[in-house]
Design an enzyme around this catalytic site. Structure first.
Site, PDB file in Angstrom:
ATOM      1  N   HIS A 161     -54.858 -11.783  75.236  1.00 66.01           N
ATOM      2  CA  HIS A 161     -53.940 -12.196  76.306  1.00 66.01           C
ATOM      3  C   HIS A 161     -54.557 -12.022  77.699  1.00 66.01           C
ATOM      4  O   HIS A 161     -54.098 -12.624  78.659  1.00 66.01           O
ATOM      5  CB  HIS A 161     -52.582 -11.501  76.180  1.00 66.01           C
TER       6      HIS A 161
ATOM      7  N   HIS B 134     -60.469  -6.950  75.468  1.00 63.29           N
ATOM      8  CA  HIS B 134     -60.091  -7.307  76.843  1.00 63.29           C
ATOM      9  C   HIS B 134     -61.226  -7.074  77.860  1.00 63.29           C
ATOM     10  O   HIS B 134     -61.563  -7.959  78.639  1.00 63.29           O
ATOM     11  CB  HIS B 134     -58.871  -6.510  77.291  1.00 63.29           C
TER      12      HIS B 134
ATOM     13  N   LYS C 185     -55.469   5.581  79.144  1.00 66.17           N
ATOM     14  CA  LYS C 185     -54.006   5.710  79.192  1.00 66.17           C
ATOM     15  C   LYS C 185     -53.659   6.918  80.045  1.00 66.17           C
ATOM     16  O   LYS C 185     -54.458   7.835  80.192  1.00 66.17           O
ATOM     17  CB  LYS C 185     -53.463   5.942  77.781  1.00 66.17           C
TER      18      LYS C 185
ATOM     19  N   ASP D 279     -58.987  -0.939  70.890  1.00 68.03           N
ATOM     20  CA  ASP D 279     -57.756  -1.487  71.451  1.00 68.03           C
ATOM     21  C   ASP D 279     -58.013  -2.294  72.732  1.00 68.03           C
ATOM     22  O   ASP D 279     -57.322  -3.268  73.000  1.00 68.03           O
ATOM     23  CB  ASP D 279     -56.790  -0.323  71.749  1.00 68.03           C
TER      24      ASP D 279
ATOM     25  N   LYS E  36     -54.505 -14.421  81.891  1.00 73.96           N
ATOM     26  CA  LYS E  36     -54.063 -13.887  83.182  1.00 73.96           C
ATOM     27  C   LYS E  36     -54.601 -14.749  84.322  1.00 73.96           C
ATOM     28  O   LYS E  36     -55.726 -15.229  84.282  1.00 73.96           O
ATOM     29  CB  LYS E  36     -54.521 -12.437  83.341  1.00 73.96           C
TER      30      LYS E  36
ATOM     31  N   ARG F 178     -39.085 -10.628  57.381  1.00 73.62           N
ATOM     32  CA  ARG F 178     -38.536 -10.157  56.119  1.00 73.62           C
ATOM     33  C   ARG F 178     -37.058  -9.759  56.263  1.00 73.62           C
ATOM     34  O   ARG F 178     -36.380  -9.529  55.295  1.00 73.62           O
ATOM     35  CB  ARG F 178     -39.355  -8.934  55.696  1.00 73.62           C
TER      36      ARG F 178
HETATM   37  C1  BG6 Z   1     -52.824  -4.415  74.571  1.00 77.17           C
HETATM   38  C2  BG6 Z   1     -53.151  -3.019  74.095  1.00 77.17           C
HETATM   39  O1  BG6 Z   1     -53.667  -5.360  73.960  1.00 77.17           O
HETATM   40  O2  BG6 Z   1     -52.999  -4.472  75.969  1.00 77.17           O
HETATM   41  C3  BG6 Z   1     -52.278  -1.987  74.781  1.00 77.17           C
HETATM   42  O3  BG6 Z   1     -52.937  -2.953  72.691  1.00 77.17           O
HETATM   43  C4  BG6 Z   1     -52.379  -2.138  76.287  1.00 77.17           C
HETATM   44  O4  BG6 Z   1     -52.637  -0.666  74.395  1.00 77.17           O
HETATM   45  C5  BG6 Z   1     -52.145  -3.597  76.700  1.00 77.17           C
HETATM   46  O5  BG6 Z   1     -51.393  -1.303  76.870  1.00 77.17           O
HETATM   47  C6  BG6 Z   1     -52.437  -3.792  78.175  1.00 77.17           C
HETATM   48  O6  BG6 Z   1     -52.041  -5.090  78.549  1.00 77.17           O
HETATM   49  P1  BG6 Z   1     -51.595  -5.418  80.032  1.00 77.17           P
HETATM   50  O7  BG6 Z   1     -51.397  -6.895  80.037  1.00 77.17           O
HETATM   51  O8  BG6 Z   1     -50.346  -4.634  80.284  1.00 77.17           O
HETATM   52  O9  BG6 Z   1     -52.715  -4.948  80.900  1.00 77.17           O
END
Ligand code: BG6
Length: 489
Positions: free
Chosen positions: A178, A240, A335, A235, A182, A49
């Site tokens: 993602h 993951h 965290k 999250d 890895k 935007r």
């Molecule tokens: C993200 C989360 O998907 O993955 C984050 O939203 C997290 O909170 C991150 O920090 C961790 O990814 P990586 O690749 O650094 O382990």
């Protein structure tokens, strides 16, 4: 490192001036270009935007590269050729501004691969998808890439899947996690399915338990508002850690091919025992960090002193199938923990009888450690004889199966997950992307836990920032006569 060329493409990134684009997408595309993988005729079209044009977007990208690409990889020749393939269209995701211009920009390139990457807030997924259909972009073989969060519960994930299926077939939809990009995650599949050594042991007869840890030393890093609405379950765990669990537990697919792999992952998720309100306290522990030394508390980080959102979660998952019944999978993530460590550890059972008596009493079962972070490694913990004369003393050593030395990779950078995933989109390979039914099944399992927490009304446990997590998380595994592995390497 070898690269497989991809065909010419036009990649449109919605949210191109956002954080993910700056930190990950633009650098990943640049790295792929210097690896020679991006054909010169391809185009990356940023859209947002913001009041920007092609030149100011190129400047934005240049600054992103200067900040997030290793200095020794930046040179003016590469930079110049990368910036030349960038274009920009100013657009309103939920209005009509810019859509015709986008159509004109893409006109004449129908024969090449076209992908739309939705790196935008989830509230805009719907409006953008509607417009992709309305303006005639939803044609074969267009691909659409959807970033997380993919919904915040089963119902919203299902609604998003429905919206996607209005314009696109499943084979055109790339749901990003993602973690699947890895290196070690893929090595896990190679280790399991390209070697016959582990398969006979990969079951509850031989595996005592599995630990999956994603520990972060960082806090919520300026994402407090988003994070406090999500928490560790939404999250990290639903996506993951769930993916890591699936790849560890799944049956061998008949082919390393998208649907065969995803069918097997889905079966694992469906076989997960639901965690009910009755066993929520024994199976899960939630936590929030409190201030410690320099580090401020979770409450201060998110600016909400009443927050009940977990930024730490440990849980015991059980898979009700022939292979895994009786072998718990302990998952934890958090965290502001002691250090950054991501690993999958398969802990094998003790020998049925120790012939070494007292000398072997302090030994543990073998452990296969697949480490994703901070560095990539695979090790096998073995018990051996302590070298030297003086009788039979036993000790534990780590058999390093890291491939760095074997492959002369020392000093070489492993490509970031986004590099691989972006090129897979262009290549049309969905193996490392989640299918719609898989995401929905994962949400169904997560939802029952989220609901049980809200019914129980218990707040998360506090733990010191920089520690290994709440005391109760230690108890969760101690009760079963086991212990967490150290978070520190
Ligand atoms: C993200 C989360 O998907 O993955 C984050 O939203 C997290 O909170 C991150 O920090 C961790 O990814 P990586 O690749 O650094 O382990």
């Amino acid at each position: 490192m070898k690269t497989i060329p991809v065909p010419d493409f036009d990649l449109v990134v919605f949210g191109a001036t956002g954080d993910l684009s700056k930190r990950k997408l633009i650098p990943a595309l640049y790295y792929r270009m210097i690896a020679g993988q991006i054909p010169p005729g391809s185009r990356i079209i940023g859209s947002s935007r913001r009041e920007m044009d092609k030149n100011s977007f190129r400047l934005f990208a240049k600054q992103a590269l200067e900040e997030f690409v290793k200095p020794d990889k930046l040179n003016s020749k590469h930079l110049q050729s990368f910036l030349e393939i960038l274009d920009f269209v100013r657009m309103d995701a939920s209005g009509d501004v810019g859509w015709k211009q986008l159509a004109e920009t893409l006109e004449g390139s129908r024969d090449r691969v076209r992908a739309f990457y939705l790196s935008i807030s989830p509230g805009l997924f719907g409006p953008v998808l509607e417009r992709l259909v309305k303006y005639g972009f939803a044609i074969e073989p267009t691909r659409v890439v959807v970033e997380k969060p993919f919904g915040r519960d089963f119902a919203s994930a299902q609604a998003l899947n429905r919206q996607l299926s209005n314009g696109f077939r499943e084979s055109q939809i790339y749901r990003i996690d993602h973690y699947l990009g890895k290196e070690t995650v893929q090595n896990l599949m190679a280790l399991r399915f390209a070697n016959s050594l582990f398969e006979p042991l990969w079951n509850s007869r031989h595996v005592d338990h599995v630990q999956i840890t994603v520990a972060e030393d960082i806090g919520v890093e300026g994402r407090g508002e988003y994070y406090d609405q999500s928490g560790a379950m939404r999250d990290m765990v639903q996506n993951h850690l769930m993916q890591l669990l699936c790849l560890t537990a799944m049956e061998p697919p008949n082919m390393f091919e998208a649907d065969a792999v995803r069918d097997e992952k889905l079966k694992v998720i469906k076989a997960l025992e639901p965690i009910t309100p009755e066993d929520i306290a024994a199976h899960t522990v939630r936590g929030q960090y409190r201030a410690n030394g320099e580090a401020q508390s979770y409450f201060d980080d998110v600016g909400n002193s009443d927050s009940r959102t977990e930024c730490y979660l440990a849980l015991k998952a059980e898979i009700a199938n022939w292979r895994w019944s009786g072998t718990p999978f302990y998952l934890r993530t958090g965290k502001r923990l002691r250090s950054r460590l991501t690993e999958i550890v398969v802990i094998f059972k003790d020998t049925p009888h120790s012939i070494f008596g007292e000398k072997g009493s302090n030994l543990h079962g073998n452990a296969l450690v697949m480490r994703l972070q901070p560095d990539e490694a695979i090790t096998l913990q073995m018990n051996i004889k302590d070298p030297g004369p003086g009788g039979m003393r036993l000790r534990e050593v780590s058999l390093d199966m890291s491939f760095k030395d074997q492959l002369n990779l020392d000093g070489a950078e492993m490509p970031d997950a986004y590099e691989r995933l972006l090129m897979d989109v262009i290549r049309g390979d969905q193996t490392l992307f989640m299918r719609g039914d898989e995401v929905e099944a994962a949400w169904k399992w997560a939802d029952s836990i989220l609901q049980a927490w809200s019914k129980s009304g218990h707040p998360p446990r506090q733990y010191d920032a920089g520690s290994s997590g709440p005391e109760d998380a230690m108890m969760l595994i101690h009760r079963d006569g086991r212990r967490w592995r150290d978070i520190q390497l």
